[in-house]
Design an enzyme around this catalytic site. Structure first.
Site, PDB file in Angstrom:
ATOM      1  N   SER A 234      37.949  41.812  31.555  1.00  0.00           N
ATOM      2  CA  SER A 234      39.973  41.957  31.833  1.00  0.00           C
ATOM      3  C   SER A 234      39.906  42.301  33.113  1.00  0.00           C
ATOM      4  O   SER A 234      41.257  42.346  32.997  1.00  0.00           O
ATOM      5  CB  SER A 234      39.660  43.159  30.489  1.00  0.00           C
ATOM      6  OG  SER A 234      39.475  44.426  31.339  1.00  0.00           O
TER       7      SER A 234
ATOM      8  N   GLY B  72      32.525  51.444  27.856  1.00  0.00           N
ATOM      9  CA  GLY B  72      33.456  50.151  27.341  1.00  0.00           C
ATOM     10  C   GLY B  72      32.892  49.774  26.392  1.00  0.00           C
ATOM     11  O   GLY B  72      31.942  49.725  25.257  1.00  0.00           O
ATOM     12  N   GLY B  73      31.535  48.727  26.953  1.00  0.00           N
ATOM     13  CA  GLY B  73      30.393  47.827  26.397  1.00  0.00           C
ATOM     14  C   GLY B  73      29.136  49.321  26.288  1.00  0.00           C
ATOM     15  O   GLY B  73      28.037  48.667  25.934  1.00  0.00           O
ATOM     16  N   GLY B  74      29.148  49.812  27.669  1.00  0.00           N
ATOM     17  CA  GLY B  74      27.785  51.182  27.750  1.00  0.00           C
ATOM     18  C   GLY B  74      27.335  50.908  28.615  1.00  0.00           C
ATOM     19  O   GLY B  74      25.968  50.962  28.779  1.00  0.00           O
ATOM     20  N   GLY B  75      26.996  49.901  29.747  1.00  0.00           N
ATOM     21  CA  GLY B  75      26.840  49.694  30.723  1.00  0.00           C
ATOM     22  C   GLY B  75      26.480  50.549  31.524  1.00  0.00           C
ATOM     23  O   GLY B  75      25.841  50.800  32.156  1.00  0.00           O
TER      24      GLY B  75
ATOM     25  N   LYS C 222      32.460  48.918  38.949  1.00  0.00           N
ATOM     26  CA  LYS C 222      32.088  47.567  38.672  1.00  0.00           C
ATOM     27  C   LYS C 222      31.594  46.700  40.014  1.00  0.00           C
ATOM     28  O   LYS C 222      30.471  45.576  39.679  1.00  0.00           O
ATOM     29  CB  LYS C 222      33.040  46.178  38.280  1.00  0.00           C
ATOM     30  CG  LYS C 222      33.673  46.726  36.345  1.00  0.00           C
ATOM     31  CD  LYS C 222      32.481  46.798  35.385  1.00  0.00           C
ATOM     32  CE  LYS C 222      33.074  46.922  34.421  1.00  0.00           C
ATOM     33  NZ  LYS C 222      32.239  46.247  33.062  1.00  0.00           N
TER      34      LYS C 222
ATOM     35  N   ASN D 243      37.873  44.368  36.256  1.00  0.00           N
ATOM     36  CA  ASN D 243      37.056  44.945  36.963  1.00  0.00           C
ATOM     37  C   ASN D 243      35.870  44.408  37.139  1.00  0.00           C
ATOM     38  O   ASN D 243      35.542  44.267  38.154  1.00  0.00           O
ATOM     39  CB  ASN D 243      37.303  46.262  36.908  1.00  0.00           C
ATOM     40  CG  ASN D 243      38.815  47.212  36.761  1.00  0.00           C
ATOM     41  OD1 ASN D 243      39.599  47.057  37.098  1.00  0.00           O
ATOM     42  ND2 ASN D 243      38.689  48.397  36.057  1.00  0.00           N
TER      43      ASN D 243
ATOM     44  N   GLN E 238      36.921  41.002  39.058  1.00  0.00           N
ATOM     45  CA  GLN E 238      36.717  42.212  40.760  1.00  0.00           C
ATOM     46  C   GLN E 238      35.859  41.842  41.462  1.00  0.00           C
ATOM     47  O   GLN E 238      35.452  41.430  41.826  1.00  0.00           O
ATOM     48  CB  GLN E 238      37.634  42.219  41.025  1.00  0.00           C
ATOM     49  CG  GLN E 238      39.192  42.117  40.418  1.00  0.00           C
ATOM     50  CD  GLN E 238      40.295  43.591  40.926  1.00  0.00           C
ATOM     51  OE1 GLN E 238      41.225  43.755  41.573  1.00  0.00           O
ATOM     52  NE2 GLN E 238      40.554  44.296  39.168  1.00  0.00           N
TER      53      GLN E 238
ATOM     54  N   ASN F 177      42.848  49.892  39.298  1.00  0.00           N
ATOM     55  CA  ASN F 177      43.524  48.880  39.134  1.00  0.00           C
ATOM     56  C   ASN F 177      45.013  49.502  38.156  1.00  0.00           C
ATOM     57  O   ASN F 177      45.047  48.138  37.142  1.00  0.00           O
ATOM     58  CB  ASN F 177      42.775  47.613  38.970  1.00  0.00           C
ATOM     59  CG  ASN F 177      42.237  47.412  39.444  1.00  0.00           C
ATOM     60  OD1 ASN F 177      42.221  47.543  41.473  1.00  0.00           O
ATOM     61  ND2 ASN F 177      40.269  47.460  39.759  1.00  0.00           N
TER      62      ASN F 177
END
Length: 327
Positions: A81, A183-186, A56, A83, A86, A308
């Site tokens: 949530s 997760g969301g597809g990014g 990320k 990552n 950060q 993490n």
């Protein structure tokens, strides 16, 4: 610096290439590690070894360096949530930008602590119960700032895709396929732009395959109510965004899901065979590969996206103990 609104900009491969150049100026490439799975030698992209322990950092940096001076002065708001939190906090501190992160109250303590240590203000929300996007919108309405969405922002998508440019440079060619935690597809959308000749395989937790279902049905799909439990805290968006769906339709292979037990098996395998610490969400793609749920050949790359891990939960996993709590 561009001042275009994120809602009026389409991510592009040129943008991914530009993001890769910008990121290469501040970060070394993460390792591409050869491993054998099922008798086939494949490669693992170890994004858990980034300075913040997750991929990320790529999208966070590319988004923030593209803010105008006026936008920088007003600060940024993100929802995460842990990552993405950060990644944004790391970039914000380096660029001197104020960052506020909306995080679930039950996010892993290590992620909450690390985000605060990077100088960001953390605003908790209840999961389930509150809509994190509504919380973020309220903060922006009250205090101003630019929303840096975890997966639905065009610059974030391009930044995540920089991993694909890096992989191709390390291999000397585009991979035949990339297996990615989703997760969301990014990340998946960015990789699809970065490596147009590569098959993209999405891997999501059981009950949280919102991107896979959206691709299959051609529409946005929300998670069931009540939402199922999963140890993959990093892969729990309630619904993807239209921008991600549009980029992935026709590019991503049918999505697959993995169970908590398969994820734990992957964490143990990575620790034993690669000496890597991987958090549950970061191990999903590896779990699918080890479980034989995705095809593999010698041109395949598996994304390990985050490290993490909650220390106690990780220790229990390595010891072979099930952990009932979200980690």
């Amino acid at each position: 610096m561009t001042e275009q609104s994120a809602t009026h900009r389409n991510p592009s491969r040129d943008g991914v290439v530009a993001a890769a150049r910008a990121i290469a100026e501040i970060l070394p490439p993460t390792p591409l590690l050869p491993v054998e799975i099922g008798g086939v030698t494949v490669h693992v992209k170890a994004e858990n070894l980034q300075p913040i322990g997750a991929f990320k950092i790529r999208g966070g940096w590319w988004r923030l360096v593209n803010l105008s001076e006026q936008e920088r002065a007003a600060g940024v708001v993100a929802v995460s949530s842990g990552n993405h939190a950060q990644g944004v906090a790391w970039a914000a501190r380096r660029l001197g930008i104020a960052a506020t992160i909306v995080m679930p109250h039950d996010a892993p303590q290590v992620k909450l602590d690390n985000t605060r240590a990077l100088g960001a203000e953390v605003v908790p929300y209840q999961r389930p119960g509150e809509d994190r996007d509504e919380v973020a919108a309220g903060l922006i309405a009250e205090n101003g700032g630019t929303l840096v969405h975890a997966f639905g922002d065009p610059w974030v998508i391009e930044g995540q895709g920089s991993a694909g440019i890096e992989i191709a440079a390390q291999l000397g060619r585009e991979p035949s396929r990339i297996v990615a935690c989703c997760g969301g597809g990014g990340l998946s959308a960015g990789l699809a732009l970065a490596c147009p000749a590569s098959a993209i395989h999405l891997v999501e937790p059981e009950g949280w395959d919102m991107v896979g279902q959206a691709i299959s049905q051609g529409r946005l799909v929300s998670v069931a109510d009540p939402a199922p439990a999963t140890i993959c805290d990093a892969l729990q968006p309630n619904v993807t965004k239209r921008i991600n769906l549009d980029l992935l339709r026709g590019r991503a292979e049918p999505g697959v899901t993995v169970s908590d037990d398969e994820v734990r098996d992957a964490q143990r395998w990575a620790f034993a065979n690669m000496r890597l610490v991987i958090e549950p969400g970061g191990a999903a793609a590896l779990a699918a590969a080890l479980a034989g749920k995705v095809p593999l050949d010698e041109g395949s790359v598996i994304m390990v996206t985050g490290g993490n891990a909650d220390p106690a939960a990780f220790a229990a996993t390595i010891a072979g103990e099930a952990c009932a709590t979200r980690v």
